[in-house]
Motif scaffolding. Structure first.
Motif, PDB file in Angstrom:
ATOM      1  N   HIS A   1      85.960 -15.734  -9.686  1.00  0.00           N
ATOM      2  CA  HIS A   1      86.880 -16.536 -10.490  1.00  0.00           C
ATOM      3  C   HIS A   1      87.625 -15.639 -11.467  1.00  0.00           C
ATOM      4  O   HIS A   1      87.149 -14.567 -11.823  1.00  0.00           O
ATOM      5  CB  HIS A   1      86.108 -17.579 -11.319  1.00  0.00           C
ATOM      6  CG  HIS A   1      85.190 -18.424 -10.516  1.00  0.00           C
ATOM      7  ND1 HIS A   1      85.604 -19.521  -9.806  1.00  0.00           N
ATOM      8  CD2 HIS A   1      83.853 -18.324 -10.300  1.00  0.00           C
ATOM      9  CE1 HIS A   1      84.578 -20.065  -9.185  1.00  0.00           C
ATOM     10  NE2 HIS A   1      83.502 -19.360  -9.470  1.00  0.00           N
ATOM     11  N   PRO A   2      88.760 -16.119 -11.964  1.00  0.00           N
ATOM     12  CA  PRO A   2      89.437 -15.385 -13.044  1.00  0.00           C
ATOM     13  C   PRO A   2      88.542 -15.336 -14.295  1.00  0.00           C
ATOM     14  O   PRO A   2      87.720 -16.230 -14.519  1.00  0.00           O
ATOM     15  CB  PRO A   2      90.698 -16.207 -13.316  1.00  0.00           C
ATOM     16  CG  PRO A   2      90.870 -17.095 -12.133  1.00  0.00           C
ATOM     17  CD  PRO A   2      89.509 -17.305 -11.542  1.00  0.00           C
ATOM     18  N   ILE A   3      88.730 -14.331 -15.097  1.00  0.00           N
ATOM     19  CA  ILE A   3      87.912 -14.126 -16.292  1.00  0.00           C
ATOM     20  C   ILE A   3      87.980 -15.326 -17.241  1.00  0.00           C
ATOM     21  O   ILE A   3      86.983 -15.666 -17.881  1.00  0.00           O
ATOM     22  CB  ILE A   3      88.299 -12.800 -16.995  1.00  0.00           C
ATOM     23  CG1 ILE A   3      87.179 -12.348 -17.927  1.00  0.00           C
ATOM     24  CG2 ILE A   3      89.622 -12.915 -17.711  1.00  0.00           C
ATOM     25  CD1 ILE A   3      87.293 -10.907 -18.354  1.00  0.00           C
TER      26      ILE A   3
ATOM     27  N   LEU B   1      80.287  -5.841 -14.776  1.00  0.00           N
ATOM     28  CA  LEU B   1      80.387  -4.999 -15.977  1.00  0.00           C
ATOM     29  C   LEU B   1      81.575  -5.375 -16.863  1.00  0.00           C
ATOM     30  O   LEU B   1      81.418  -5.526 -18.079  1.00  0.00           O
ATOM     31  CB  LEU B   1      80.458  -3.528 -15.582  1.00  0.00           C
ATOM     32  CG  LEU B   1      80.389  -2.516 -16.715  1.00  0.00           C
ATOM     33  CD1 LEU B   1      79.054  -2.604 -17.455  1.00  0.00           C
ATOM     34  CD2 LEU B   1      80.598  -1.109 -16.164  1.00  0.00           C
ATOM     35  N   ASP B   2      82.752  -5.551 -16.285  1.00  0.00           N
ATOM     36  CA  ASP B   2      83.938  -5.875 -17.088  1.00  0.00           C
ATOM     37  C   ASP B   2      83.811  -7.244 -17.741  1.00  0.00           C
ATOM     38  O   ASP B   2      84.143  -7.415 -18.912  1.00  0.00           O
ATOM     39  CB  ASP B   2      85.209  -5.819 -16.240  1.00  0.00           C
ATOM     40  CG  ASP B   2      85.573  -4.402 -15.831  1.00  0.00           C
ATOM     41  OD1 ASP B   2      85.091  -3.445 -16.485  1.00  0.00           O
ATOM     42  OD2 ASP B   2      86.335  -4.254 -14.848  1.00  0.00           O
ATOM     43  N   LEU B   3      83.326  -8.229 -16.994  1.00  0.00           N
ATOM     44  CA  LEU B   3      83.144  -9.558 -17.564  1.00  0.00           C
ATOM     45  C   LEU B   3      82.102  -9.524 -18.669  1.00  0.00           C
ATOM     46  O   LEU B   3      82.276 -10.154 -19.715  1.00  0.00           O
ATOM     47  CB  LEU B   3      82.752 -10.577 -16.498  1.00  0.00           C
ATOM     48  CG  LEU B   3      82.449 -11.981 -17.023  1.00  0.00           C
ATOM     49  CD1 LEU B   3      83.637 -12.579 -17.757  1.00  0.00           C
ATOM     50  CD2 LEU B   3      82.005 -12.896 -15.885  1.00  0.00           C
ATOM     51  N   LYS B   4      81.030  -8.770 -18.465  1.00  0.00           N
ATOM     52  CA  LYS B   4      79.991  -8.684 -19.496  1.00  0.00           C
ATOM     53  C   LYS B   4      80.564  -8.093 -20.784  1.00  0.00           C
ATOM     54  O   LYS B   4      80.321  -8.628 -21.871  1.00  0.00           O
ATOM     55  CB  LYS B   4      78.803  -7.849 -19.015  1.00  0.00           C
ATOM     56  CG  LYS B   4      77.653  -7.802 -20.034  1.00  0.00           C
ATOM     57  CD  LYS B   4      76.438  -7.087 -19.482  1.00  0.00           C
ATOM     58  CE  LYS B   4      76.679  -5.660 -19.145  1.00  0.00           C
ATOM     59  NZ  LYS B   4      76.897  -4.768 -20.304  1.00  0.00           N
ATOM     60  N   ALA B   5      81.339  -7.038 -20.676  1.00  0.00           N
ATOM     61  CA  ALA B   5      81.954  -6.433 -21.859  1.00  0.00           C
ATOM     62  C   ALA B   5      82.875  -7.447 -22.550  1.00  0.00           C
ATOM     63  O   ALA B   5      82.869  -7.564 -23.786  1.00  0.00           O
ATOM     64  CB  ALA B   5      82.733  -5.184 -21.468  1.00  0.00           C
ATOM     65  N   HIS B   6      83.639  -8.178 -21.770  1.00  0.00           N
ATOM     66  CA  HIS B   6      84.509  -9.223 -22.321  1.00  0.00           C
ATOM     67  C   HIS B   6      83.674 -10.280 -23.042  1.00  0.00           C
ATOM     68  O   HIS B   6      84.015 -10.705 -24.152  1.00  0.00           O
ATOM     69  CB  HIS B   6      85.342  -9.855 -21.209  1.00  0.00           C
ATOM     70  CG  HIS B   6      85.986 -11.145 -21.587  1.00  0.00           C
ATOM     71  ND1 HIS B   6      87.118 -11.215 -22.367  1.00  0.00           N
ATOM     72  CD2 HIS B   6      85.629 -12.427 -21.323  1.00  0.00           C
ATOM     73  CE1 HIS B   6      87.442 -12.487 -22.554  1.00  0.00           C
ATOM     74  NE2 HIS B   6      86.551 -13.242 -21.937  1.00  0.00           N
ATOM     75  N   LEU B   7      82.575 -10.719 -22.411  1.00  0.00           N
ATOM     76  CA  LEU B   7      81.742 -11.767 -23.002  1.00  0.00           C
ATOM     77  C   LEU B   7      81.050 -11.307 -24.281  1.00  0.00           C
ATOM     78  O   LEU B   7      80.912 -12.090 -25.221  1.00  0.00           O
ATOM     79  CB  LEU B   7      80.709 -12.270 -21.994  1.00  0.00           C
ATOM     80  CG  LEU B   7      81.253 -13.183 -20.900  1.00  0.00           C
ATOM     81  CD1 LEU B   7      80.159 -13.480 -19.883  1.00  0.00           C
ATOM     82  CD2 LEU B   7      81.833 -14.461 -21.473  1.00  0.00           C
TER      83      LEU B   7
ATOM     84  N   GLY C   1      77.081 -10.972 -11.687  1.00  0.00           N
ATOM     85  CA  GLY C   1      77.195 -10.051 -10.562  1.00  0.00           C
ATOM     86  C   GLY C   1      78.456 -10.356  -9.788  1.00  0.00           C
ATOM     87  O   GLY C   1      79.348 -11.050 -10.285  1.00  0.00           O
ATOM     88  N   GLY C   2      78.537  -9.878  -8.563  1.00  0.00           N
ATOM     89  CA  GLY C   2      79.699 -10.162  -7.738  1.00  0.00           C
ATOM     90  C   GLY C   2      79.809 -11.645  -7.436  1.00  0.00           C
ATOM     91  O   GLY C   2      80.831 -12.275  -7.673  1.00  0.00           O
ATOM     92  N   SER C   3      78.725 -12.214  -6.916  1.00  0.00           N
ATOM     93  CA  SER C   3      78.700 -13.645  -6.610  1.00  0.00           C
ATOM     94  C   SER C   3      77.878 -14.438  -7.612  1.00  0.00           C
ATOM     95  O   SER C   3      78.064 -15.638  -7.757  1.00  0.00           O
ATOM     96  CB  SER C   3      78.114 -13.880  -5.218  1.00  0.00           C
ATOM     97  OG  SER C   3      76.724 -13.579  -5.215  1.00  0.00           O
ATOM     98  N   GLY C   4      76.931 -13.790  -8.268  1.00  0.00           N
ATOM     99  CA  GLY C   4      76.003 -14.462  -9.167  1.00  0.00           C
ATOM    100  C   GLY C   4      74.740 -14.929  -8.471  1.00  0.00           C
ATOM    101  O   GLY C   4      73.770 -15.304  -9.122  1.00  0.00           O
ATOM    102  N   ASN C   5      74.716 -14.894  -7.146  1.00  0.00           N
ATOM    103  CA  ASN C   5      73.557 -15.390  -6.404  1.00  0.00           C
ATOM    104  C   ASN C   5      72.301 -14.551  -6.630  1.00  0.00           C
ATOM    105  O   ASN C   5      71.259 -15.085  -6.994  1.00  0.00           O
ATOM    106  CB  ASN C   5      73.864 -15.459  -4.905  1.00  0.00           C
ATOM    107  CG  ASN C   5      74.727 -16.631  -4.556  1.00  0.00           C
ATOM    108  OD1 ASN C   5      74.467 -17.741  -4.966  1.00  0.00           O
ATOM    109  ND2 ASN C   5      75.774 -16.387  -3.781  1.00  0.00           N
TER     110      ASN C   5
END
Length: 176
Positions: A117-119, A12-18, A71-75
């Motif tokens: 990974h870092p953002i 969620l946080d990465l998506k908002a950043h993206l 997601g957490g891992s993306g898998n």
């Protein structure tokens, strides 16, 4: 370029950043959710919608439409996106995998792990993915054609002459 995004609570946080980053860099983000944190949410709900958005856009002639699932891992997110007919989704965990996803595999969607990974790194993976064109090299076109044909017919591609007679049982280095 339109970019469809979907995630789960871990992304969620990465998506908002993206979404903000994409807007700042001239892309048209389409956010398929989630829109609020829920530790029990299910990634297929959102990632399937993001991949479906890419598929519909491409079918409607927006050939440069791409997607990002997180997601957490993306898998799991990658697995879900790959279930949408016509979509190829690749998991990126480095600059090289992000490049090759587009250059060799003509992936339409990239999956990244929000806890891996870092953002800054994940943003760079997405940036590389979006900026890298498919090479169009014959060997890559041929391989993608084999996968597409299998999806349609469920018939395995023929074995090359060098593999004939092994029945898939013997590998290099095994005694006959």
């Amino acid at each position: 370029m339109r970019v469809h995004l979907g995630s789960d609570h871990a992304g969620l946080d990465l998506k908002a950043h993206l979404v903000a980053w994409l807007t700042e860099h001239g892309y048209e983000p389409v956010d398929h959710g989630p829109f609020a944190y829920d530790a029990q949410d299910d990634y297929p709900v959102f990632c399937l919608r993001a991949a479906e958005g890419v598929a519909v856009d491409r079918k409607d002639g927006l050939e440069d439409s791409l997607g990002v699932v997180i997601g957490g891992s993306g898998n799991g997110e990658q697995i879900a996106a790959n279930k949408v007919p016509g979509i190829r989704c690749a998991l990126a965990w480095s600059d090289e995998t992000a490049t090759l996803a587009r250059e060799h595999n003509d992936a339409h969607v990239v999956s990244v792990g929000g806890r891996m990974h870092p953002i800054e790194d994940m943003t760079r993976f997405v940036e590389i993915f979006l900026a890298t064109p498919f090479s169009g090299e014959e060997r890559h076109v041929r391989r993608l054609g084999q996968v597409a044909e299998y999806e349609k017919t469920r018939e395995l591609p023929p074995l090359p002459d060098s593999a004939q007679g092994h029945g898939g049982q013997q590998t290099q280095g095994q005694d006959a």
